[in-house]
Scaffold this motif. Structure first.
Motif, PDB file in Angstrom:
ATOM      1  N   LEU A   1       0.829  -1.215   0.000  1.00 38.61           N
ATOM      2  CA  LEU A   1       0.000   0.000   0.000  1.00 38.61           C
ATOM      3  C   LEU A   1       0.859   1.258   0.000  1.00 38.61           C
ATOM      4  N   LEU A   2       1.900   1.283   0.837  1.00 42.03           N
ATOM      5  CA  LEU A   2       2.734   2.483   0.925  1.00 42.03           C
ATOM      6  C   LEU A   2       3.527   2.711  -0.358  1.00 42.03           C
ATOM      7  N   GLU A   3       4.004   1.635  -0.990  1.00 39.54           N
ATOM      8  CA  GLU A   3       4.708   1.782  -2.271  1.00 39.54           C
ATOM      9  C   GLU A   3       3.775   2.330  -3.338  1.00 39.54           C
ATOM     10  N   ARG A   4       2.547   1.893  -3.305  1.00 39.21           N
ATOM     11  CA  ARG A   4       1.587   2.289  -4.334  1.00 39.21           C
ATOM     12  C   ARG A   4       1.046   3.707  -4.135  1.00 39.21           C
TER      13      ARG A   4
ATOM     14  N   GLU B   1     -10.251   3.949  -0.860  1.00 44.67           N
ATOM     15  CA  GLU B   1     -10.935   2.690  -0.579  1.00 44.67           C
ATOM     16  C   GLU B   1     -10.557   1.736  -1.703  1.00 44.67           C
ATOM     17  N   VAL B   2      -9.980   0.605  -1.344  1.00 49.56           N
ATOM     18  CA  VAL B   2      -9.361  -0.304  -2.308  1.00 49.56           C
ATOM     19  C   VAL B   2     -10.029  -1.672  -2.237  1.00 49.56           C
ATOM     20  N   ASN B   3     -10.201  -2.275  -3.388  1.00 45.35           N
ATOM     21  CA  ASN B   3     -10.544  -3.695  -3.513  1.00 45.35           C
ATOM     22  C   ASN B   3      -9.526  -4.275  -4.476  1.00 45.35           C
ATOM     23  N   ALA B   4      -8.612  -5.087  -3.962  1.00 48.11           N
ATOM     24  CA  ALA B   4      -7.541  -5.591  -4.814  1.00 48.11           C
ATOM     25  C   ALA B   4      -7.142  -6.987  -4.381  1.00 48.11           C
ATOM     26  N   SER B   5      -6.570  -7.718  -5.316  1.00 49.42           N
ATOM     27  CA  SER B   5      -6.021  -9.039  -5.023  1.00 49.42           C
ATOM     28  C   SER B   5      -4.512  -8.897  -4.882  1.00 49.42           C
ATOM     29  N   LEU B   6      -3.963  -9.424  -3.799  1.00 45.00           N
ATOM     30  CA  LEU B   6      -2.527  -9.320  -3.532  1.00 45.00           C
ATOM     31  C   LEU B   6      -1.908 -10.707  -3.451  1.00 45.00           C
ATOM     32  N   LYS B   7      -0.769 -10.881  -4.135  1.00 40.11           N
ATOM     33  CA  LYS B   7       0.017 -12.096  -3.963  1.00 40.11           C
ATOM     34  C   LYS B   7       1.180 -11.730  -3.057  1.00 40.11           C
ATOM     35  N   LEU B   8       1.147 -12.245  -1.832  1.00 45.78           N
ATOM     36  CA  LEU B   8       2.191 -11.986  -0.858  1.00 45.78           C
ATOM     37  C   LEU B   8       2.949 -13.280  -0.590  1.00 45.78           C
ATOM     38  N   ALA B   9       4.070 -13.179   0.100  1.00 50.31           N
ATOM     39  CA  ALA B   9       4.852 -14.372   0.425  1.00 50.31           C
ATOM     40  C   ALA B   9       4.052 -15.330   1.312  1.00 50.31           C
ATOM     41  N   THR B  10       3.116 -14.797   2.072  1.00 49.47           N
ATOM     42  CA  THR B  10       2.330 -15.622   2.988  1.00 49.47           C
ATOM     43  C   THR B  10       1.059 -16.173   2.343  1.00 49.47           C
TER      44      THR B  10
ATOM     45  N   LEU C   1      -7.841  -8.172   5.117  1.00 47.72           N
ATOM     46  CA  LEU C   1      -7.133  -9.086   4.221  1.00 47.72           C
ATOM     47  C   LEU C   1      -7.784 -10.458   4.353  1.00 47.72           C
ATOM     48  N   LEU C   2      -8.464 -10.899   3.294  1.00 45.01           N
ATOM     49  CA  LEU C   2      -9.115 -12.204   3.290  1.00 45.01           C
ATOM     50  C   LEU C   2      -8.253 -13.179   2.503  1.00 45.01           C
ATOM     51  N   SER C   3      -7.925 -14.283   3.099  1.00 44.42           N
ATOM     52  CA  SER C   3      -7.084 -15.284   2.447  1.00 44.42           C
ATOM     53  C   SER C   3      -7.892 -16.003   1.365  1.00 44.42           C
ATOM     54  N   THR C   4      -7.523 -15.775   0.115  1.00 40.39           N
ATOM     55  CA  THR C   4      -8.219 -16.476  -0.973  1.00 40.39           C
ATOM     56  C   THR C   4      -7.765 -17.926  -1.050  1.00 40.39           C
ATOM     57  N   ASP C   5      -6.549 -18.225  -0.553  1.00 44.15           N
ATOM     58  CA  ASP C   5      -6.087 -19.611  -0.553  1.00 44.15           C
ATOM     59  C   ASP C   5      -7.002 -20.465   0.317  1.00 44.15           C
ATOM     60  N   ASP C   6      -7.409 -19.921   1.479  1.00 42.98           N
ATOM     61  CA  ASP C   6      -8.289 -20.665   2.380  1.00 42.98           C
ATOM     62  C   ASP C   6      -9.670 -20.854   1.775  1.00 42.98           C
ATOM     63  N   ARG C   7     -10.129 -19.884   0.975  1.00 45.63           N
ATOM     64  CA  ARG C   7     -11.477 -19.948   0.411  1.00 45.63           C
ATOM     65  C   ARG C   7     -11.503 -20.620  -0.954  1.00 45.63           C
ATOM     66  N   VAL C   8     -10.523 -20.326  -1.800  1.00 46.02           N
ATOM     67  CA  VAL C   8     -10.529 -20.820  -3.174  1.00 46.02           C
ATOM     68  C   VAL C   8     -10.015 -22.253  -3.263  1.00 46.02           C
ATOM     69  N   GLY C   9      -9.101 -22.633  -2.379  1.00 48.77           N
ATOM     70  CA  GLY C   9      -8.546 -23.989  -2.422  1.00 48.77           C
ATOM     71  C   GLY C   9      -9.620 -25.068  -2.371  1.00 48.77           C
ATOM     72  N   PRO C  10     -10.513 -25.038  -1.349  1.00 48.28           N
ATOM     73  CA  PRO C  10     -11.578 -26.050  -1.315  1.00 48.28           C
ATOM     74  C   PRO C  10     -12.527 -25.967  -2.507  1.00 48.28           C
TER      75      PRO C  10
END
Length: 171
Positions: A66-69, A78-87, A110-119
């Motif tokens: 966010l700070l870089e951007r 107000e942001v709605n974005a998908s982020l790929k982070l190391a975690t 921050l909602l983890s899409t891995d937890d939701r999209v994986g299943p």
């Protein structure tokens, strides 16, 4: 896992609450000296964190993005974005809040899409495999029906044409 953190809507973006990690440091303060007679240290003795120096790696990485951007916490819209982070991969949603006393806040979810999209992907793969098996079964049944219909048609044709052949030979 999901994260939620709140900041003041100022250029330095001081965090006032975080669901994971520390949002302030009291490591330099000795709380053992606190008694009912000795009050706790004043709030200015606490070292406050911004999201970019959070002790939680996910909040820290999202804060850096966010700070870089946007260059300043006050400039974050107000942001709605998908982020790929190391975690992991996260859906970032930010909201501006103004209290009835005029305080400006920002909430970051921050909602983890891995937890939701994986299943969901796993169920999709299972459903796709089931559909492929069903399609293969249907094609096999259809092929058997076509072969059986062709055999019955040939049998009926022969059954009708033999008496006609005999009749034609007999004349």
């Amino acid at each position: 896992a999901d994260r939620l953190f709140l900041t003041y809507r100022t250029p330095d973006g001081v965090m006032v609450w975080a669901s994971d990690g520390k949002f302030f440091s009291h490591s330099e303060i000795n709380f053992d000296t606190n008694t009912p007679i000795v009050p706790p240290p004043p709030i200015q003795d606490f070292v406050l964190y911004s999201p970019v120096n959070s002790t939680d790696a996910t909040i820290r990485a999202a804060g850096q993005w966010l700070l870089e951007r946007y260059q300043s916490w006050a400039a974050v819209p107000e942001v709605n974005a998908s982020l790929k982070l190391a975690t992991g991969t996260f859906w970032l949603h930010t909201v501006h809040i103004t209290s009835r006393y005029g305080l400006q806040w920002q909430a970051f979810l921050l909602l983890s899409t891995d937890d939701r999209v994986g299943p969901v992907r796993q169920r999709h793969a299972q459903a796709t495999a089931d559909l492929r098996r069903t399609n293969a079964t249907l094609i096999g049944v259809l092929a058997a029906v076509v072969v059986a219909a062709a055999a019955i048609s040939v049998g009926i044709a022969l059954a009708l044409s033999r008496p006609l052949e005999r009749l034609a030979r007999g004349m």
